[in-house]
Design a protein around this motif. Structure first.
Motif, PDB file in Angstrom:
ATOM      1  N   PRO A 102      66.174  40.809  25.580  1.00  0.00           N
ATOM      2  CA  PRO A 102      66.236  40.274  26.943  1.00  0.00           C
ATOM      3  C   PRO A 102      67.538  40.665  27.635  1.00  0.00           C
ATOM      4  O   PRO A 102      68.548  40.919  26.977  1.00  0.00           O
ATOM      5  CB  PRO A 102      66.162  38.762  26.729  1.00  0.00           C
ATOM      6  N   ILE A 103      67.494  40.723  28.947  1.00  0.00           N
ATOM      7  CA  ILE A 103      68.700  40.980  29.728  1.00  0.00           C
ATOM      8  C   ILE A 103      69.507  39.697  29.880  1.00  0.00           C
ATOM      9  O   ILE A 103      70.732  39.692  29.767  1.00  0.00           O
ATOM     10  CB  ILE A 103      68.329  41.557  31.113  1.00  0.00           C
ATOM     11  N   MET A 104      68.803  38.593  30.132  1.00  0.00           N
ATOM     12  CA  MET A 104      69.490  37.310  30.300  1.00  0.00           C
ATOM     13  C   MET A 104      68.480  36.181  30.166  1.00  0.00           C
ATOM     14  O   MET A 104      67.265  36.404  30.195  1.00  0.00           O
ATOM     15  CB  MET A 104      70.166  37.224  31.669  1.00  0.00           C
ATOM     16  N   THR A 105      68.987  34.967  30.010  1.00  0.00           N
ATOM     17  CA  THR A 105      68.176  33.759  30.006  1.00  0.00           C
ATOM     18  C   THR A 105      68.498  32.982  31.274  1.00  0.00           C
ATOM     19  O   THR A 105      69.669  32.804  31.605  1.00  0.00           O
ATOM     20  CB  THR A 105      68.477  32.891  28.772  1.00  0.00           C
ATOM     21  N   VAL A 106      67.460  32.547  31.979  1.00  0.00           N
ATOM     22  CA  VAL A 106      67.689  31.845  33.244  1.00  0.00           C
ATOM     23  C   VAL A 106      67.360  30.363  33.119  1.00  0.00           C
ATOM     24  O   VAL A 106      66.445  29.965  32.393  1.00  0.00           O
ATOM     25  CB  VAL A 106      66.874  32.465  34.402  1.00  0.00           C
ATOM     26  N   GLU A 217      56.017  55.740  24.585  1.00  0.00           N
ATOM     27  CA  GLU A 217      56.556  54.901  23.510  1.00  0.00           C
ATOM     28  C   GLU A 217      57.931  55.377  23.027  1.00  0.00           C
ATOM     29  O   GLU A 217      58.815  54.561  22.769  1.00  0.00           O
ATOM     30  CB  GLU A 217      55.574  54.850  22.335  1.00  0.00           C
ATOM     31  N   LEU A 218      58.102  56.689  22.865  1.00  0.00           N
ATOM     32  CA  LEU A 218      59.392  57.196  22.391  1.00  0.00           C
ATOM     33  C   LEU A 218      60.507  56.884  23.376  1.00  0.00           C
ATOM     34  O   LEU A 218      61.630  56.542  22.980  1.00  0.00           O
ATOM     35  CB  LEU A 218      59.312  58.711  22.140  1.00  0.00           C
ATOM     36  N   LEU A 219      60.205  56.977  24.671  1.00  0.00           N
ATOM     37  CA  LEU A 219      61.194  56.661  25.694  1.00  0.00           C
ATOM     38  C   LEU A 219      61.503  55.164  25.697  1.00  0.00           C
ATOM     39  O   LEU A 219      62.660  54.751  25.860  1.00  0.00           O
ATOM     40  CB  LEU A 219      60.685  57.106  27.065  1.00  0.00           C
ATOM     41  N   LYS A 220      60.481  54.359  25.489  1.00  0.00           N
ATOM     42  CA  LYS A 220      60.675  52.908  25.410  1.00  0.00           C
ATOM     43  C   LYS A 220      61.609  52.556  24.243  1.00  0.00           C
ATOM     44  O   LYS A 220      62.506  51.707  24.373  1.00  0.00           O
ATOM     45  CB  LYS A 220      59.331  52.199  25.234  1.00  0.00           C
ATOM     46  N   GLU A 221      61.427  53.229  23.115  1.00  0.00           N
ATOM     47  CA  GLU A 221      62.284  52.988  21.947  1.00  0.00           C
ATOM     48  C   GLU A 221      63.729  53.377  22.242  1.00  0.00           C
ATOM     49  O   GLU A 221      64.670  52.691  21.824  1.00  0.00           O
ATOM     50  CB  GLU A 221      61.761  53.766  20.742  1.00  0.00           C
ATOM     51  N   LYS A 222      63.911  54.481  22.975  1.00  0.00           N
ATOM     52  CA  LYS A 222      65.261  54.921  23.326  1.00  0.00           C
ATOM     53  C   LYS A 222      65.933  53.915  24.258  1.00  0.00           C
ATOM     54  O   LYS A 222      67.113  53.586  24.091  1.00  0.00           O
ATOM     55  CB  LYS A 222      65.191  56.299  23.997  1.00  0.00           C
ATOM     56  N   ILE A 223      65.173  53.403  25.221  1.00  0.00           N
ATOM     57  CA  ILE A 223      65.703  52.394  26.144  1.00  0.00           C
ATOM     58  C   ILE A 223      66.046  51.115  25.386  1.00  0.00           C
ATOM     59  O   ILE A 223      67.087  50.495  25.635  1.00  0.00           O
ATOM     60  CB  ILE A 223      64.678  52.115  27.269  1.00  0.00           C
ATOM     61  N   GLU A 224      65.186  50.751  24.452  1.00  0.00           N
ATOM     62  CA  GLU A 224      65.437  49.552  23.646  1.00  0.00           C
ATOM     63  C   GLU A 224      66.743  49.681  22.869  1.00  0.00           C
ATOM     64  O   GLU A 224      67.529  48.723  22.777  1.00  0.00           O
ATOM     65  CB  GLU A 224      64.273  49.327  22.682  1.00  0.00           C
ATOM     66  N   ALA A 225      66.984  50.856  22.334  1.00  0.00           N
ATOM     67  CA  ALA A 225      68.223  51.097  21.579  1.00  0.00           C
ATOM     68  C   ALA A 225      69.450  50.947  22.484  1.00  0.00           C
ATOM     69  O   ALA A 225      70.486  50.407  22.061  1.00  0.00           O
ATOM     70  CB  ALA A 225      68.192  52.486  20.947  1.00  0.00           C
ATOM     71  N   VAL A 226      69.337  51.415  23.726  1.00  0.00           N
ATOM     72  CA  VAL A 226      70.447  51.274  24.684  1.00  0.00           C
ATOM     73  C   VAL A 226      70.688  49.799  24.997  1.00  0.00           C
ATOM     74  O   VAL A 226      71.830  49.332  25.055  1.00  0.00           O
ATOM     75  CB  VAL A 226      70.165  52.061  25.987  1.00  0.00           C
ATOM     76  N   LEU A 227      69.609  49.027  25.179  1.00  0.00           N
ATOM     77  CA  LEU A 227      69.736  47.597  25.459  1.00  0.00           C
ATOM     78  C   LEU A 227      70.420  46.856  24.308  1.00  0.00           C
ATOM     79  O   LEU A 227      71.267  45.988  24.534  1.00  0.00           O
ATOM     80  CB  LEU A 227      68.361  46.976  25.715  1.00  0.00           C
ATOM     81  N   VAL A 228      70.023  47.194  23.092  1.00  0.00           N
ATOM     82  CA  VAL A 228      70.638  46.573  21.911  1.00  0.00           C
ATOM     83  C   VAL A 228      72.142  46.847  21.896  1.00  0.00           C
ATOM     84  O   VAL A 228      72.960  45.947  21.652  1.00  0.00           O
ATOM     85  CB  VAL A 228      69.978  47.087  20.610  1.00  0.00           C
ATOM     86  N   GLU A 229      72.508  48.083  22.200  1.00  0.00           N
ATOM     87  CA  GLU A 229      73.922  48.464  22.229  1.00  0.00           C
ATOM     88  C   GLU A 229      74.668  47.728  23.348  1.00  0.00           C
ATOM     89  O   GLU A 229      75.779  47.240  23.146  1.00  0.00           O
ATOM     90  CB  GLU A 229      74.038  49.977  22.428  1.00  0.00           C
ATOM     91  N   MET A 230      74.041  47.625  24.530  1.00  0.00           N
ATOM     92  CA  MET A 230      74.670  46.947  25.662  1.00  0.00           C
ATOM     93  C   MET A 230      74.853  45.457  25.379  1.00  0.00           C
ATOM     94  O   MET A 230      75.836  44.848  25.819  1.00  0.00           O
ATOM     95  CB  MET A 230      73.827  47.127  26.927  1.00  0.00           C
ATOM     96  N   ASN A 231      73.917  44.876  24.644  1.00  0.00           N
ATOM     97  CA  ASN A 231      74.041  43.465  24.273  1.00  0.00           C
ATOM     98  C   ASN A 231      75.148  43.270  23.243  1.00  0.00           C
ATOM     99  O   ASN A 231      75.941  42.307  23.345  1.00  0.00           O
ATOM    100  CB  ASN A 231      72.707  42.964  23.720  1.00  0.00           C
TER     101      ASN A 231
END
Length: 243
Positions: A102-106, A217-231
């Motif tokens: 998630p990006i944030m909890t509201v 799907e491969l692009l989604k996985e790459k984006i997910e990896a970036v989100l994990v790193e940003m978190n």
């Protein structure tokens, strides 16, 4: 033969890039500070800042700013590959294919004037509530359907806050982050208002990136990896704290 094979590979690569063109949808004027589009065509906001960070990882998107209803119409087109934001708490397309991170909890509150007291939902029965046209209010829907409130509908957040400030309605339910953003933008002293947390009515929920059902799907996985790193490195928290 080698040159011919190289040319075929090149054509396939270009075709793949074209097929995987992704549109980042921005809802015009209705989603601040999650997405903000200014009169000068600046693109700001929490999710847009996240998208901009993802794009720095060589993941380009085509940005498209549209009125919310038109945006939803384009999102229903099965040929369009898109990314925007969503939540499991919402109905429709913005809840079907979400990022794992998630990006944030509201959190949500009733905004009232200091003079209007609130302890429980029944305190508002028979009183005026201001809501925004086209928005969903999970947790309040049953009460609204039962005509427990005198509902006043307005076009946007600033109009809703003005209604509360003028005493024309008793309460306005909204995300805390949106209330704080618009009060600051409108130069309204926060001391004039009360935030009544309503987690027992509208439960806290996550805001995630949301993908079209045909998203690669491969692009989604790459984006997910970036989100994990940003978190992990605190960039998500830094972006949220800006707003």
């Amino acid at each position: 033969m080698k040159k011919k094979l190289y040319f075929i590979i090149l054509l396939v690569s270009f075709s793949s890039i074209a097929d995987n063109k992704i549109t980042y949808f921005i809802a015009d004027k209705s989603s601040s500070p999650i997405q903000i589009s200014t009169k000068n065509s600046e693109q700001l906001g929490i999710v847009t800042d996240v998208i901009n960070s993802i794009e720095k990882q060589n993941i380009p998107f085509s940005h498209s700013i549209l009125p919310f209803k038109r945006m939803m119409k384009y999102m229903k087109n099965p040929k369009v590959k898109w990314i925007t934001y969503g939540s499991a708490a919402w109905p429709g397309l913005q809840s079907l294919s979400l990022s794992k991170t998630p990006i944030m909890t509201v959190k949500h509150s009733f905004l009232t004037l200091k003079s209007n007291q609130y302890n429980k939902i029944s305190d508002l029965f028979g009183k005026s509530l201001v809501l925004i046209h086209g928005f969903d209010y999970p947790g309040l829907a049953a009460y609204i359907e039962q005509d427990k409130f005198d509902i006043m509908y307005v076009k946007d957040h600033e109009a809703a806050i003005k209604v509360i400030a003028m005493g024309r309605a008793v309460a306005f339910p909204e995300m805390n982050i949106r209330l704080n953003y618009h009060l600051k933008k409108m130069n309204f002293p926060s001391d004039n208002f009360n935030f009544h947390y309503i987690g027992n009515i509208i439960a806290d929920y996550d805001i995630n990136l949301c993908f079209s059902l045909n998203f690669p799907e491969l692009l989604k996985e790459k984006i997910e990896a970036v989100l994990v790193e940003m978190n992990s490195d605190g960039r998500l928290k830094t972006i949220i704290n800006k707003y």
